[in-house]
Write an enzyme that holds these catalytic residues in place. Structure first.
Site, PDB file in Angstrom:
ATOM      1  N   GLY A 195      11.720  -0.258  -2.764  1.00 38.44           N
ATOM      2  CA  GLY A 195      12.894  -1.111  -2.872  1.00 38.44           C
ATOM      3  C   GLY A 195      14.113  -0.431  -2.311  1.00 38.44           C
ATOM      4  N   GLN A 207      10.304   7.706  -6.623  1.00 33.29           N
ATOM      5  CA  GLN A 207      11.549   8.331  -7.090  1.00 33.29           C
ATOM      6  C   GLN A 207      11.836   7.947  -8.540  1.00 33.29           C
ATOM      7  OE1 GLN A 207      14.173   6.700  -4.144  1.00 33.29           O
ATOM      8  NE2 GLN A 207      13.232   7.854  -2.467  1.00 33.29           N
ATOM      9  N   GLU A 213       0.937   1.668   2.683  1.00 37.37           N
ATOM     10  CA  GLU A 213       0.573   0.304   3.094  1.00 37.37           C
ATOM     11  C   GLU A 213       0.949   0.038   4.547  1.00 37.37           C
ATOM     12  OE1 GLU A 213       3.230   1.108   1.521  1.00 37.37           O
ATOM     13  OE2 GLU A 213       4.911  -0.123   2.164  1.00 37.37           O
ATOM     14  N   GLY A 235      18.187   0.985  -2.006  1.00 38.57           N
ATOM     15  CA  GLY A 235      19.259   1.640  -2.745  1.00 38.57           C
ATOM     16  C   GLY A 235      18.919   2.973  -3.370  1.00 38.57           C
ATOM     17  N   GLY A 278      15.897   6.781   2.105  1.00 37.61           N
ATOM     18  CA  GLY A 278      17.142   7.524   2.286  1.00 37.61           C
ATOM     19  C   GLY A 278      17.320   8.588   1.208  1.00 37.61           C
ATOM     20  N   CYS A 301       7.523   5.063  -2.715  1.00 34.75           N
ATOM     21  CA  CYS A 301       8.874   5.143  -2.195  1.00 34.75           C
ATOM     22  C   CYS A 301       9.899   5.116  -3.328  1.00 34.75           C
ATOM     23  CB  CYS A 301       9.110   4.040  -1.168  1.00 34.75           C
ATOM     24  SG  CYS A 301      10.524   4.417  -0.111  1.00 34.75           S
ATOM     25  N   LEU A 302      10.660   4.035  -3.500  1.00 35.05           N
ATOM     26  CA  LEU A 302      11.620   3.969  -4.613  1.00 35.05           C
ATOM     27  C   LEU A 302      10.865   4.155  -5.932  1.00 35.05           C
ATOM     28  CD1 LEU A 302      14.651   3.300  -5.369  1.00 35.05           C
ATOM     29  CD2 LEU A 302      13.839   0.976  -5.809  1.00 35.05           C
ATOM     30  N   HIS A 323       4.975   5.287   3.012  1.00 32.94           N
ATOM     31  CA  HIS A 323       4.395   3.956   2.808  1.00 32.94           C
ATOM     32  C   HIS A 323       2.933   3.890   3.215  1.00 32.94           C
ATOM     33  CE1 HIS A 323       8.033   1.816   1.571  1.00 32.94           C
ATOM     34  NE2 HIS A 323       8.626   2.812   2.226  1.00 32.94           N
ATOM     35  N   SER A 330      13.285  -3.082   1.281  1.00 31.14           N
ATOM     36  CA  SER A 330      13.926  -1.771   1.157  1.00 31.14           C
ATOM     37  C   SER A 330      15.140  -1.629   2.074  1.00 31.14           C
ATOM     38  CB  SER A 330      12.926  -0.656   1.471  1.00 31.14           C
ATOM     39  OG  SER A 330      11.862  -0.670   0.557  1.00 31.14           O
ATOM     40  N   ASN A 345      10.243   5.034   5.161  1.00 32.60           N
ATOM     41  CA  ASN A 345      11.502   4.310   5.048  1.00 32.60           C
ATOM     42  C   ASN A 345      12.187   4.687   3.761  1.00 32.60           C
ATOM     43  OD1 ASN A 345      13.637   2.550   4.992  1.00 32.60           O
ATOM     44  ND2 ASN A 345      12.401   0.741   4.513  1.00 32.60           N
TER      45      ASN A 345
END
Lengths: 988, 329
Positions: free
Chosen positions: B201, B231, B308, B203, B269, B227-228, B306, B44, B267
């Site tokens: 991941g 989204q 994990e 971006g 953005g 996370c990603l 996360h 990520s 983690n």
């Protein structure tokens, strides 16, 4: 909850220091913020928590079930918080809960339940719980007798660790390397334990030691506030270890394993509030063991609060009222909640401060028993910076390297490591300290600070509103000068001679500065105290009290001035340097402070005022000292110049002793002469604290010492108002105080000490805050330190409408001593200060107040048993009354032959007991036998049978038998036992 | 050697670099006190210049055992100070690992000042070099996703893992729960599976190649996104995402969940600001942002943080139990 009672921790002792003033004060503030009325019980007058402003009701009473119950009956609070007053507060609360008193009175124990406390504190229950939840603990067994201890060691091998249940600071514990040691330590530990129980454990020597501070609320939200790593591996009590935060040598995998364990434990216990979990981790294998849990706020939690900015006691108090962590705001950011884990972008170092220079012939080894009196903490962006600042904070002279110091844990080892010149491998082999630290220590050097950064709990992720700063060599400065500010210098680490009393005055100074509409800036490096709570002043600089660091702050802040007279010798030492750098010392000038310390100049001052002092002389050599002694006559009191806490002072009775002393004393301070004063034997002592504005003087009540002259004022019990001084003597004392204050140029506080021997003599005057300021304030209601601060800031006493106050009650101050913790120390009192703290007894009569002070200082009076009397010739008449009274009360009297004969002649029956040197069974055997309630032992003025007397005193201390500290105490005790008195309690 | 980190607004931070390589990327800070090996290898972080707020770095060296992928993912690592390690597992030094992989390590930086800058101005791009040069546009997910489909485990039920840069610990947690995994490149459409996992991941989620894939298949099967992945599920189901001012990267945020507060490993953005058909189940206590959601009637869940860990708190490993429960129902 409308009204909640909070129990403090009593006097400052080794293992229970100013951290509980900090936690108690935070707790009271937090409770009142929630609209709850507070009742405080604490016997220690030298605390901020016992200030009348801090709580709705303040009871300065002994922290025993009897007195606490009386307060609870009188106040009938809805709840009680047991977890703020250290082991003392916890034990008393447990007793009240278990005996049904709390239920009877309908008082709820708030926060952590009795059941949870029991599970955490009782070795056996804790062990069962850990087994149940599969958390690894050291192989161990609880025993109540020495034979079982020896059997355990046979099964598991030496060394074996002995930990007594229910004691503070590990009293009575130790590491036994063989059967002989085990027998001695186990016997001692079983005695020291409240429930006569010790835990024996497999040795984890060499494993790393870690601590996790945990918070949990009633809805099971659990967070780690701070992780800490001891530089000293297992085997050294965490209070005796050099500690860093956050943990430095653990990978995330290791760190999460310990975190998971800590969370699991606090949840299994059902703690509601703060809690501390200690771990050992094997650096070679990653295996860990749970060592212990403190189900309350502690020294470690105070350190963790200061280390992270997360106010554990405050949050714990709110949890006790039923609040949830996510409902409590983080007071540093004010926008985010307390349900998070602080993250540090700096390194914290804590180093303990030991009192060993105060004691002769003692063992400097450190281990599982606490011996340190205080600690310093430093903040730096790197370990090297942090460690270097912590070293500076200790105020120690550089230590000469000595290889011996590396071979066992001792107070000097960290210093020896630091400049040993040995390789990391060699040092690791010698000490077992993780190589990461050894590598770093080799690189420690002092780098000038360039900027100030904020402690913000979140590594800059959120904006902080709290003014908590530290200096660093890093680039960016985050501090804006306050303007209109006054700097208050704190007193550094708690130590004998400079304790919480000074912190009390510093806090008052900060508060008074704000009251005057100015901004207060606090500088201090002691993590235990109220003064380093960031909400006490407008700005806190957590910095070493060295000239370099203080001037850095002054240059940055450009304050109106600096107040140096509240922080003891630590801050006074900086006065001249601050002035030389062009900053203003407010109040009494550094010149006037120095002049009062300069014997010649002080003598001239007294001569100008026509005030008498005992005869004296100054000596630069042994021959000169002998000449002075000859001129003024023995006994003499000798001391090096420029001292505090009576270091290296001694009463000397003969040429021979004087020669011996001169050899030692001159070594102590070669550049300063030795003062030789006439020692007025049998004279009374008194002292006064006063505030002077240059025109007027406000005098606190005169304090009369209970002991005769010759015992350091910090070690003397005293009473206020005076009990045996004549009105004329008291008036003379007040008159002299006024004159000296005005003549010496005092602006602020002054303490004047007197001896009274038909005539009133002045022995010394110190234009600064003294140890007794808080005692006088609590006794009379006269807030001397605040008044002094306002005067220092330029106000006149008249303008302030200040008036002298009389104490409504008789108040007795009694010191407490560390003799039990410092093995091998001599409990004999003298001009060298040895006490760590004090209690106050407050009642309507002298004897009732005296009794309360005794009880509050931990003296227990068994209703039956025996008393041992062994006193020298001139003291024999003084004990007759006491002995007769004890006899009438049914105690059995034992006396050494001379004392026995004397008592017989007075018609008091006693049995003869042999002196130690005369074979067995002797006095010491009798004391060890366990049925002795009182020991009275005095030395003749010529030190006869010194070793004998020493053995008796040690035996009394080690067996927790009441040892009268002076003949005067025995006299008052005799009077007290003769008269009935009430034991009522009353709020300030 | 002396070097500079120049931000896109021209602010400069000086330090020392272990290499003379010039790199550009998004500059982000992480506030975790432990776990730099896990973060540095977390896909990520691809394309980013990572700043550690923890000033003492390197203390426990580096071990493959902690790595979350087969390589260092960051463009550069910026720290206050790096140390020789002393740890039973961390047998390689961090310096060596970074050097071997050609990733610059910048030391001696006032990382707190840098963090304060990023907090105040928001995340920015930066260059380790003499002057700022904007990072080239990169297909970050493509750089970190598996090149070829592979399979793990021998469980009864098969989870199709859409690998946008999946952390190894996620795969381990799924395997531990008896699931078989078919791990697909991010742009490949999975076939023959019982459940779907959309991974973390790098971006902007809107650039992710698998949004339409997820849209096509999520309705039929139990699905978890982390996370990603969380989204992407929001975007695939008609929701929206936005860029956070400076992201969440660390291990200390409290998140309110249906089972109470947990401390989380973070983690990201970007965050989800709308997800039609989903209930908000997890809320960040620091800024009230979306940390987790659950479809109102389908077995689809997403968490923004996360569970994990690696690095960070293990408070939420139960998320994998919940998912395994949905798969096995």
């Amino acid at each position: 909850m409308n009204k909640v009672a909070v129990i403090g921790s009593g006097p400052i002792v080794i293992g229970q220091s100013a951290e509980f003033d900090y936690s108690g004060t935070q707790c009271l503030k937090a409770l009142r913020e929630e609209g709850v009325k507070t009742v405080l019980i604490n016997s220690n007058p030298a605390t901020i928590m016992t200030d009348p402003d801090m709580s709705d009701k303040v009871y300065i009473e002994p922290i025993t079930p009897y007195y606490v119950k009386k307060v609870l009956e009188k106040e009938m609070p809805d709840g009680l918080i047991a977890t703020m007053g250290g082991q003392t507060g916890l034990n008393v609360s447990l007793e009240l809960a278990e005996s049904g008193v709390l239920d009877e009175l309908g008082i709820k124990l708030l926060g952590t339940s009795v059941g949870a406390i029991r599970k955490a504190e009782d070795r056996e229950e804790f062990r069962e719980l850990m087994n149940e939840i599969h958390e690894p603990i050291p192989l161990s067994e609880t025993v109540t007798n020495v034979e079982n201890a020896v059997q355990f060691a046979k099964d598991t091998n030496y060394p074996v660790i002995v930990r007594p249940a229910y004691t503070l600071g590990g009293t009575g514990g130790g590491i036994a390397r063989n059967e002989e040691e085990l027998r001695a330590i186990a016997a001692n530990g079983i005695r020291a334990s409240r429930i006569n129980q010790v835990l024996l454990e497999e040795s984890l020597l060499g494993w790393g030691e870690f601590e996790y501070e945990v918070m949990r609320d009633a809805s099971n939200t659990t967070v780690i506030v701070c992780s800490m790593e001891n530089i000293d591996p297992m085997g050294v009590h965490t209070g005796e270890s050099v500690v860093v935060a956050p943990v430095q040598t653990l990978s995330d995998e290791d760190n999460q394993a310990l975190r998971n364990s800590a969370l699991k434990i606090i949840r299994a216990l059902g703690i509601e509030g703060g809690c501390n979990v200690q771990f050992a981790l094997n650096y070679e294998t990653g295996d860990y063991r749970v060592i212990e849990v403190n189900p309350r706020v502690s020294r470690s939690s105070a350190l963790a609060s200061k280390a992270t900015g997360y106010p554990i006691a405050r949050v714990a108090a709110k949890i006790a009222l039923g609040k949830r962590l996510h409902e409590i705001p983080n007071s540093i950011t004010q926008k985010t909640p307390a349900a998070f884990e602080p993250t540090l972008d700096y390194v914290i170092t804590k180093i303990p401060k030991w009192p060993f220079e105060k004691f002769k012939r003692i063992d400097r080894t450190i281990g599982t028993q606490m011996k340190s009196t205080g600690e310093v903490m430093a903040i730096g962006r790197t370990f090297e910076e942090s460690f270097s600042k912590a070293l500076a904070s200790l105020e120690m002279k550089p230590v000469e390297f000595d290889e011996e110091l590396l071979k066992f844990p001792n107070d000097m080892r960290i210093h020896a490591l630091f400049n040993s010149g040995k390789s990391v491998e060699e040092l690791h082999a010698l000490t077992g300290i993780n190589k990461w630290f050894l590598e770093k220590l080799a690189r420690v050097k002092s780098v000038p600070a360039k900027s100030f950064k904020i402690v913000d709990t979140c590594a800059a992720e959120f904006d902080a509103v709290t003014p908590y700063y530290y200096s660093t060599a890093d680039e960016e400065n985050e501090s804006e000068p306050l303007g209109n500010s006054v700097v208050v210098l704190g007193s550094g680490a708690n130590r004998i001679g400079q304790g919480v009393e000074f912190d009390y005055s510093c806090v008052h100074a900060a508060l008074a500065i704000r009251e005057q509409g100015l901004k207060s800036i606090m500088v201090n490096c002691n993590p235990e105290t109220v003064s380093t709570d960031y909400d006490v002043s407008d700005k806190l600089f957590f910095e070493p009290l060295t000239l370099e660091h203080v001037l850095n702050i002054c240059k940055h802040e450009q304050p109106r001035g600096v107040i140096v007279q509240f922080g003891g010798q630590t801050s006074l030492n900086l006065a001249k340097g601050i002035e030389d750098a062009g900053f203003k010392v407010l109040g009494t000038s550094s010149q006037a402070i120095d002049d009062a310390d300069d014997r010649e100049k002080f003598t001239q001052l007294l001569n100008r005022l026509d005030i008498p002092q005992p005869e004296y002389g100054t000596a630069f050599s042994a021959e000169e000292a002998l000449r002075v002694a000859k001129r003024i006559g023995y006994p003499v009191i000798v001391r090096p110049s420029y001292v505090i806490g009576g270091r290296a002072m001694q009463v000397v009775y003969s040429d021979e002793d004087l020669e011996e002393y001169m050899e030692e004393a001159v070594k102590v301070s070669p550049e300063h002469p030795v003062l030789v004063d006439r020692f007025l034997q049998g004279a009374k002592e008194a002292e006064v604290d006063a505030v002077c504005d240059g025109e007027d003087v406000i005098i606190g009540e005169v304090m009369e010492h209970i002991e005769l002259a010759g015992i350091h004022s910090g070690d003397s019990s005293c009473v206020l108002p005076p009990q045996t001084l004549s009105e004329k003597e008291v008036e003379t004392i007040r008159d002299y105080t006024r004159k000296i204050a005005l003549e010496s140029g005092t602006v602020g506080l002054i303490n004047v000490q007197f001896v009274i021997n038909n005539k009133v003599y002045v022995i010394e005057a110190n234009p600064r805050a003294s140890r007794t300021v808080p005692f006088v304030a609590k006794s009379t209601g006269l807030a001397l330190a605040k008044l002094a601060t306002k005067v220092i800031l330029g106000k006149k006493l008249k303008e302030l409408g200040a008036e002298e106050k009389k104490a409504e009650f008789v108040c007795v101050k009694r010191p407490v001593f560390p003799f039990l913790k410092i093995s091998g120390s001599d409990p004999l009192l003298g001009p060298e200060m040895k006490s760590t703290g004090e209690v106050m007894g407050r009642a309507d009569t002298y004897h009732a107040a005296f009794y309360k002070a005794l009880v509050a200082s931990g003296v227990e009076f068994p209703a039956q048993g025996s008393a041992i009397l062994s006193v020298c010739g001139e003291d024999k008449p003084l004990i007759v009354n006491f002995a007769r009274r004890l006899c009438n009360l049914g105690y059995k009297l034992f006396a050494t032959p001379g004392t026995h004969a004397f008592l017989g002649a007075e018609g008091v029956e006693s049995s003869v007991v042999e002196k130690v040197s005369d074979g067995n069974p002797n006095i010491v055997d009798l004391i060890r036998g366990g049925s002795v309630a009182f020991v009275v032992n005095s030395l003749s003025s010529a030190k006869q049978s010194f070793e004998d007397a020493f053995a008796i005193r040690r035996a009394a201390i080690e067996n927790s038998v009441f040892l009268a500290s002076s003949m005067q105490e025995v006299v008052v005790l005799g009077e007290m036992l003769n008269k009935p008195f009430s034991s009522e309690v009353a709020p300030l | 050697m002396a070097c500079k980190l120049v931000l896109q607004d021209s602010t400069e931070f000086v330090g020392d670099s272990t290499s003379n390589k010039e790199v550009s990327g998004e500059v982000v800070f992480n506030t975790s006190m432990t776990g730099y090996p896990e973060s540095l290898t977390d896909p990520s972080y691809r394309g980013q210049i990572l700043v550690a707020t923890q000033p003492e770095i390197g203390n426990y060296g580096f071990s493959e055992e902690w790595a979350q992928s087969s390589q260092i993912q960051v463009e550069a690592f910026v720290v206050r100070q790096v140390n020789a390690p002393s740890h039973r597992k961390g047998t390689r030094t961090l310096q060596q690992v970074l050097e071997d992989q050609g990733v610059p390590l910048i030391t001696g930086v006032d990382t707190r000042a840098l963090t304060r800058k990023l907090r105040a101005s928001g995340t920015m791009n930066g260059t380790v070099g003499d002057e700022y040069s904007p990072p080239p546009h990169r297909d970050l997910v493509k750089e970190v996703t598996t090149k070829k489909k592979y399979s793990l485990g021998a469980g009864r039920k098969t989870v199709a893992v859409i690998d946008c840069g999946v952390k190894l610990r996620i795969l381990q947690e799924l395997l531990k729960r008896g699931l078989s995994l078919d791990v697909y490149p991010a742009d490949e459409k999975p076939k023959n599976f019982d459940a779907l996992f959309v991974s973390n991941g790098p971006g902007d989620p809107k650039d992710a190649p698998c949004i339409s894939t997820v849209r096509d298949i999520y309705e039929g099967v139990p699905t978890l996104g982390i996370c990603l992945g969380h989204q992407i599920i929001a975007l695939a189901t008609g929701g929206d995402t936005y860029k956070l001012k400076f992201g969440h990267r660390g291990g200390n945020h409290g998140v309110m969940t249906p089972n109470g507060v947990v401390i989380t490993s973070q983690n990201h953005g970007y965050a989800v600001n709308s997800a039609p058909g989903f209930e908000l189940t997890h809320t960040n206590l620091m800024d009230q942002s979306n940390e987790g959601m659950k479809h109102s009637f389908l077995p689809v869940i997403g968490v923004q943080y996360h569970p994990e860990a690696s690095p960070g708190p293990h408070d939420s490993l139960t998320t994998f139990d919940e998912f395994a429960g949905l798969v096995n129902e």
